[in-house]
Scaffold this active site. Structure first.
Site, short mmCIF file in Angstrom:
data_model
loop_
_atom_site.label_atom_id
_atom_site.label_comp_id
_atom_site.label_asym_id
_atom_site.label_seq_id
_atom_site.Cartn_x
_atom_site.Cartn_y
_atom_site.Cartn_z
N HIS A 27 81.85 -80.74 -7.99
CA HIS A 27 81.38 -80.28 -6.68
C HIS A 27 82.48 -80.46 -5.63
CE1 HIS A 27 79.67 -84.28 -4.76
NE2 HIS A 27 80.89 -84.40 -5.16
N CYS A 46 85.58 -86.37 -1.42
CA CYS A 46 84.59 -85.42 -1.93
C CYS A 46 84.73 -84.05 -1.27
CB CYS A 46 83.17 -85.97 -1.77
SG CYS A 46 82.65 -86.99 -3.17
N HIS A 52 86.14 -81.76 -7.77
CA HIS A 52 86.30 -83.00 -8.55
C HIS A 52 84.97 -83.22 -9.24
CE1 HIS A 52 84.36 -84.22 -4.85
NE2 HIS A 52 83.77 -85.16 -5.57
N HIS A 54 81.81 -85.75 -11.17
CA HIS A 54 81.10 -87.03 -11.25
C HIS A 54 80.32 -87.07 -12.56
CE1 HIS A 54 81.83 -88.36 -7.14
NE2 HIS A 54 81.57 -87.13 -6.73
N ASP A 92 74.53 -79.45 -16.02
CA ASP A 92 75.47 -80.21 -16.85
C ASP A 92 76.72 -79.37 -17.15
OD1 ASP A 92 76.43 -82.38 -18.30
OD2 ASP A 92 75.54 -81.65 -20.17
N HIS A 93 77.88 -79.95 -16.85
CA HIS A 93 79.17 -79.29 -17.01
C HIS A 93 79.27 -78.00 -16.19
CE1 HIS A 93 79.48 -82.26 -20.16
NE2 HIS A 93 80.79 -82.00 -20.24
N GLU A 138 75.54 -91.35 -8.53
CA GLU A 138 76.73 -90.50 -8.51
C GLU A 138 77.94 -91.23 -9.07
OE1 GLU A 138 78.10 -87.34 -5.28
OE2 GLU A 138 78.90 -89.32 -4.83
NI NI Z 1 82.01 -86.16 -4.97
#
Ligand code: NI
Length: 149
Positions: A27, A46, A52, A54, A92-93, A138
């Site tokens: 995200h 972020c 990037h 998580h 997911d992914h 997170e």
């Molecule tokens: Ni982040």
């Protein structure tokens, strides 16, 4: 006919059960109407323009009365399947900013994500089973918790 149970006088035990699931997603946090400097100041790393990732952990807690025949509140396999179908299959992914219809237009903070997941799951549960709490991690050090309104 009088119903009896181990809890006495026809009162069934109300129990909370939790399934933990995992997903990984990319995200970027930020507002399009803010400058890159403002986004950097508020959202830090972020807001990195090139995304990037998580590794999220999600605890899904439902509550209900223990069924006398099965001894379950809700079969945890069914709960896992529901979470996989309505949430994990989409996130997911994936890239939370670009790939997920039900996050479109939302800044994908952990707070916004947990509320959106709540809105996905709560209509999908059978009668007598309530979504009680979501805890979304997170990072191993940061989590948010949502129990509905
Ligand atoms: Ni982040």
């Amino acid at each position: 006919m009088t119903r009896t149970s181990e809890q006495g006088e026809g009162k069934l035990a109300r129990v909370k059960v939790t399934r933990r699931v995992h997903f990984s997603a990319a995200h970027r946090l930020g507002r399009e109407d803010w400058t890159p400097e403002e986004n950097r100041r508020v959202f830090g790393d972020c807001s990195n323009p090139n995304w990037h990732g998580h590794n999220y952990e999600l605890d899904v807690t439902v509550a209900g009365e223990v069924d006398e025949s099965t001894g379950f509140v809700y079969d945890l396999k069914d709960l896992r399947d529901t979470v996989e179908r309505l949430v994990l299959a989409d996130v997911d992914h994936r890239n939370l900013n670009l790939d997920v219809d039900w996050l479109h237009g939302r800044n994908p903070t952990t707070e916004n994500l947990v509320v959106a997941i709540w809105q996905r799951l709560t209509p999908a549960l059978p009668a007598g089973v309530q979504l009680e709490r979501l805890v979304l991690w997170e990072t191993p050090r940061n989590y948010v918790e949502y129990c509905g309104e």
